[in-house]
Scaffold this motif. Structure first.
Motif, short mmCIF file in Angstrom:
data_model
loop_
_atom_site.label_atom_id
_atom_site.label_comp_id
_atom_site.label_asym_id
_atom_site.label_seq_id
_atom_site.Cartn_x
_atom_site.Cartn_y
_atom_site.Cartn_z
N ARG B 81 1.41 54.03 44.25
CA ARG B 81 0.90 52.84 43.56
C ARG B 81 0.54 51.76 44.57
N GLU B 82 1.37 51.62 45.59
CA GLU B 82 1.12 50.58 46.58
C GLU B 82 -0.15 50.85 47.37
N GLN B 83 -0.31 52.11 47.77
CA GLN B 83 -1.44 52.42 48.64
C GLN B 83 -2.68 52.88 47.88
N GLY B 84 -2.53 53.07 46.56
CA GLY B 84 -3.66 53.51 45.76
C GLY B 84 -4.12 54.92 46.10
N ILE B 85 -3.20 55.77 46.57
CA ILE B 85 -3.55 57.16 46.88
C ILE B 85 -2.56 58.09 46.21
N THR B 86 -2.93 59.35 46.09
CA THR B 86 -2.01 60.33 45.55
C THR B 86 -1.47 61.15 46.72
N ILE B 87 -0.16 61.33 46.77
CA ILE B 87 0.44 61.99 47.92
C ILE B 87 0.74 63.46 47.65
N ASP B 88 1.15 63.76 46.45
CA ASP B 88 1.69 65.09 46.20
C ASP B 88 1.20 65.57 44.84
N PHE B 101 -1.66 71.88 27.21
CA PHE B 101 -2.25 71.91 28.54
C PHE B 101 -1.27 71.40 29.59
N ILE B 102 -1.24 72.11 30.71
CA ILE B 102 -0.50 71.63 31.87
C ILE B 102 -1.52 71.39 32.97
N ILE B 103 -1.60 70.15 33.43
CA ILE B 103 -2.55 69.83 34.50
C ILE B 103 -1.80 69.74 35.82
N ALA B 104 -2.24 70.50 36.80
CA ALA B 104 -1.73 70.31 38.16
C ALA B 104 -2.68 69.34 38.83
N ASP B 105 -2.22 68.12 39.00
CA ASP B 105 -3.07 67.04 39.50
C ASP B 105 -2.87 66.95 41.00
N THR B 106 -3.90 67.39 41.76
CA THR B 106 -3.72 67.46 43.21
C THR B 106 -4.48 66.33 43.91
N PRO B 107 -3.90 65.79 44.96
CA PRO B 107 -4.53 64.67 45.66
C PRO B 107 -5.85 65.06 46.32
N GLY B 108 -6.72 64.08 46.48
CA GLY B 108 -8.05 64.35 47.00
C GLY B 108 -8.16 64.45 48.51
N HIS B 109 -7.28 63.78 49.25
CA HIS B 109 -7.52 63.78 50.69
C HIS B 109 -6.34 64.30 51.50
#
Lengths: 299, 432
Positions: B81-88, B101-109
């Protein structure tokens, strides 16, 4: 047609995970709170090992601030499954000076449980503790693995978790470390209720409507107990309520409800507009309340 | 489809028990709008609760956004939330009366390959996002390749941000043609479909778009609800990796000896003649048990307990298979390996291997090539396999594995490598 329906697939997955625990660890345990999720876990464990008994003890971390009905239910369940019960007492941790009781209006033993839990794991040398955590419950829990590694201090490092692929679970660890295992990670609140309904799983009576002495704090209905401090404008009244989740009595929010059957409860859950933990006072302490507690070793 | 308007009908127990399960993953680069799309799916399918939405509204205001930033719905950790990125990888859930539905939400970078491979390993479907302004990029090639490497049976290509291209059909058609021209090479027989969307405005996500009448093939949610998933498990080749032995030692079940496990492939029947590997002893299935119940047959992916006619020495890691359909068996295993650790792969190094319920050790004999994941070129002179690399590697195991190629069975064809000193999961292998 050879195809499982979604609840059957979730059940099969959970049973597989529970059996992996029995296979990969020497001293597993099952964390039993008396809440619906841990009751479902016991039900699944019974299925996983039938016709043998559940090969590990149930561990209850007792805050001393329980709903009485939960304790009665726990003892009856232990008897029914011929299970072994181990109780870790928060009161004992306080008496021994391991933790200091919180003071003030929002005093709760919820956070203190972590110390008692970790002490109990260490005392009995448990190398795995199965818990009823679900990823849909809370945003930090959405990041949990099925096999979640804890270091020798019982800490969780969410930014550095082992990747978990397919259904291959890596439970390897060093001495003193342990794993938290979450077989029902992929279940939602609705899945749990539908499963309880379908499988005719018994629940403590507090999940159904009953009259109770309650008071309202910041919009959340809390059960009144003699050790709870009321603020000036709060008053104790009798209402028809039920529990949506069950935890320590000081932080479990109650729903005003007349639901007295599983069908009623399912209808109520389907129509609700707030999450299950929206009524949990312990989660409202901050935006990252659960993440912080989990890093320390909470359930 | 609405979850909350009327709880009585749509999630009645009768409907609920018939629902199917679809696991999917999302692949997109940074700024392709992945989090917004997931937020939109959850929001428009009424899977967001008021307290969650309030939290996101507050957070959006705090960050100075004009409107609710649906992307914030998916951030789980404080640092994210602080960095505005997804880590895991994070997992999300929603349901319609047809499917859960089960979504595996994977980070972009960060650690892209590692996370996408993890999310893809359990998925029946992958959504590949393409920014309509950029079209097919090198990263699109990478996403498509990983989806094909992990043998995800269904691919949905969402061409996003159509609003920024005036919702023009020719933009969609050009990107579709570009995608097909290379994807036909890597997965010619796969189920691939294309949907023009705007995740930000909700076009063709849950509700049909009013801006693209040239497209009539249904929304993303309709696609997710209707993808045929009944053949996603291998139901041809019977495979039963033994997980634990059940011995009650009680008066009632005095001589009971059951082999518990989750069926990894095929259908098993009471009375089937089976082979036990590695002992190669023949026997017959005398019963298939679940809790308090015996049944005539069972299929993948059911968790059951089998009993056999003969008293055989069977332990965890053994495999029960039909007499006339045995898996491959070897100590030399060639895999496509995705490397997931900072420490590079040690050629001639030793690792612990987990394959189905079997634990063995291995030596890395040879790195045949490392794949350039953007151009798909095989780099044969390159031998150092680093974090996020995908390489073709030969392993020599201490004991034989009973396996099928990953393309035939995702369960009996997959394995992981573990560092024996740190116990960390180092790599994920798909057996060739």
């Amino acid at each position: 047609m050879y195809q499982l329906r979604h609840l059957q697939e979730l059940e099969s997955e959970a049973i597989f995970v529970i059996r992996e625990v029995a296979a990969q660890f020497e001293r597993p345990s099952l964390l039993f709170s008396g809440g619906k999720d841990s009751i479902v876990l016991v039900h699944l464990a019974q299925k996983a090992f039938w016709p043998a008994r559940i090969p590990f003890p149930l561990v209850h971390i007792d805050t001393g601030h329980n709903f009485e009905e939960t304790l009665q239910f726990r003892d009856a369940l232990v008897k029914k499954f011929h299970a072994r019960l181990i109780v870790g007492s928060v009161q004992e941790s306080i008496d021994m000076g391991r933790v200091v009781e919180e003071q003030g209006y929002n005093a709760s033993r919820n956070v203190l449980q972590t110390v008692t839990l970790l002490d109990t794991i260490e005392k009995y040398k448990f190398d795995a503790a199965i818990g009823g955590g679900r990823r849909d419950e809370e945003k930090a829990r959405a990041k949990e693995r099925f096999f979640s590694h804890r270091d020798e201090f019982g800490q969780w490092d969410p930014k550095n978790q082992r990747p978990e692929l397919w259904n291959i679970f890596n439970g390897k660890k060093r001495m003193g470390e342990h794993f938290r295992i979450f077989p029902i990670s992929n279940w939602t609140e609705m899945d749990i209720w539908q499963y309880i309904h379908h499988e005719k799983v018994d629940l403590p009576s507090i999940y159904y409507t009953h009259e109770r002495k309650v008071f309202n704090r910041d919009g959340v209905w809390l059960a009144w107990a003699p050790f709870m401090k009321l603020k000036e404008k709060e008053k104790v009244e009798i209402r028809k309520v039920r529990c949506r989740t069950v935890g320590d009595i000081t932080c479990t929010g109650l729903s005003l409800s007349t639901a007295n059957s599983l069908e009623d409860i399912i209808r109520e859950i389907a129509a609700t507009r707030v999450t299950e933990r929206g009524g949990r006072y312990d989660d409202q302490r901050s935006d990252a309340a659960m993440e912080d507690r989990k890093k320390e070793g909470y359930f | 489809m609405t979850k909350h308007q009327d709880g009585s009908g749509e999630f009645s127990s009768k409907v609920y028990l018939e629902m199917e399960l679809l696991r999917f993953t999302t692949a997109g680069s940074v700024d392709d709008g992945k989090s917004t799309l997931i937020g939109r799916l959850l929001y428009d399918s009424k899977s967001i609760f008021e307290d969650q939405l309030d939290a996101v509204k507050k957070a959006s205001l705090k960050k100075g956004s004009e409107h609710i930033n649906l992307a914030l719905l998916t951030d789980g950790l404080r640092a994210e939330r602080e960095q505005g990125i997804t880590i895991d990888v994070a997992y999300r859930y929603f349901a319609t009366p047809r499917r859960k539905f089960i979504i595996a939400d994977t980070p972009g970078h960060i650690q892209y390959t590692r996370n996408m491979v993890t999310g893809a390993s359990t998925a029946n479907a992958a959504i590949i996002l393409i920014d309509a302004r950029n079209g097919v990029t090198e990263q699109t090639h990478r996403h498509a390749y990983i989806a094909s490497l992990l043998e995800i049976p269904h691919i949905i290509v969402c061409i996003n941000k159509m609003d920024l291209q005036d919702y023009k059909g020719e933009v969609f058609n050009r990107i579709k043609t570009d995608f097909k021209s290379f994807s036909d090479l890597i997965f010619p027989v796969k189920d691939v479909r294309f949907i023009p969307i705007s995740a930000l405005h909700g076009d063709n996500v849950v509700d049909p778009s009013a801006n693209m009448d040239w497209y009539q093939e249904g929304t993303l949610l309709q696609a997710l609800e209707n993808i045929p998933i009944s053949n996603d498990y291998n139901l041809r080749d019977g495979r039963f990796p033994v997980q634990i032995i059940i011995r009650p030692e009680s008066d009632e079940f005095h001589d009971y000896r059951g082999y518990a496990g989750r069926i990894a492939g095929g259908v098993f029947h009471k009375g089937d003649r089976v082979f036990v590997l590695p002992s190669r002893i023949l026997s017959v299935i005398t019963s298939i048990n679940t809790f308090n119940n015996t049944q005539e047959e069972a299929f993948a992916p059911m968790s059951v307990t089998l009993t056999l006619a003969d008293d055989i020495d069977i332990s965890r890691g053994d495999m029960i298979v039909p007499e006339n359909n045995v898996p491959r068996e070897s100590t030399t295993i060639e895999v496509m390996l995705c490397w997931m650790n900072q420490l590079p792969l040690q050629v001639n190094g030793k690792y612990a291997v987990k394959h189905t319920t079997r634990d063995v050790r291995c030596v890395v004999r040879e790195v045949k090539y490392i794949l350039n994941i953007n151009t798909l070129e095989k780099q044969e002179e390159e031998k150092t396999v680093k974090l996020n690399d995908i390489a073709c590697v030969v392993l020599q195991t201490t004991k034989p594995l009973f396996y099928d190629p990953y393309s035939v069975n995702r369960i009996t064809g997959s394995l992981i490598l573990i560092d024996e000193s740190t116990n960390e999961t180092m790599g994920a292998g798909m057996i060739l």
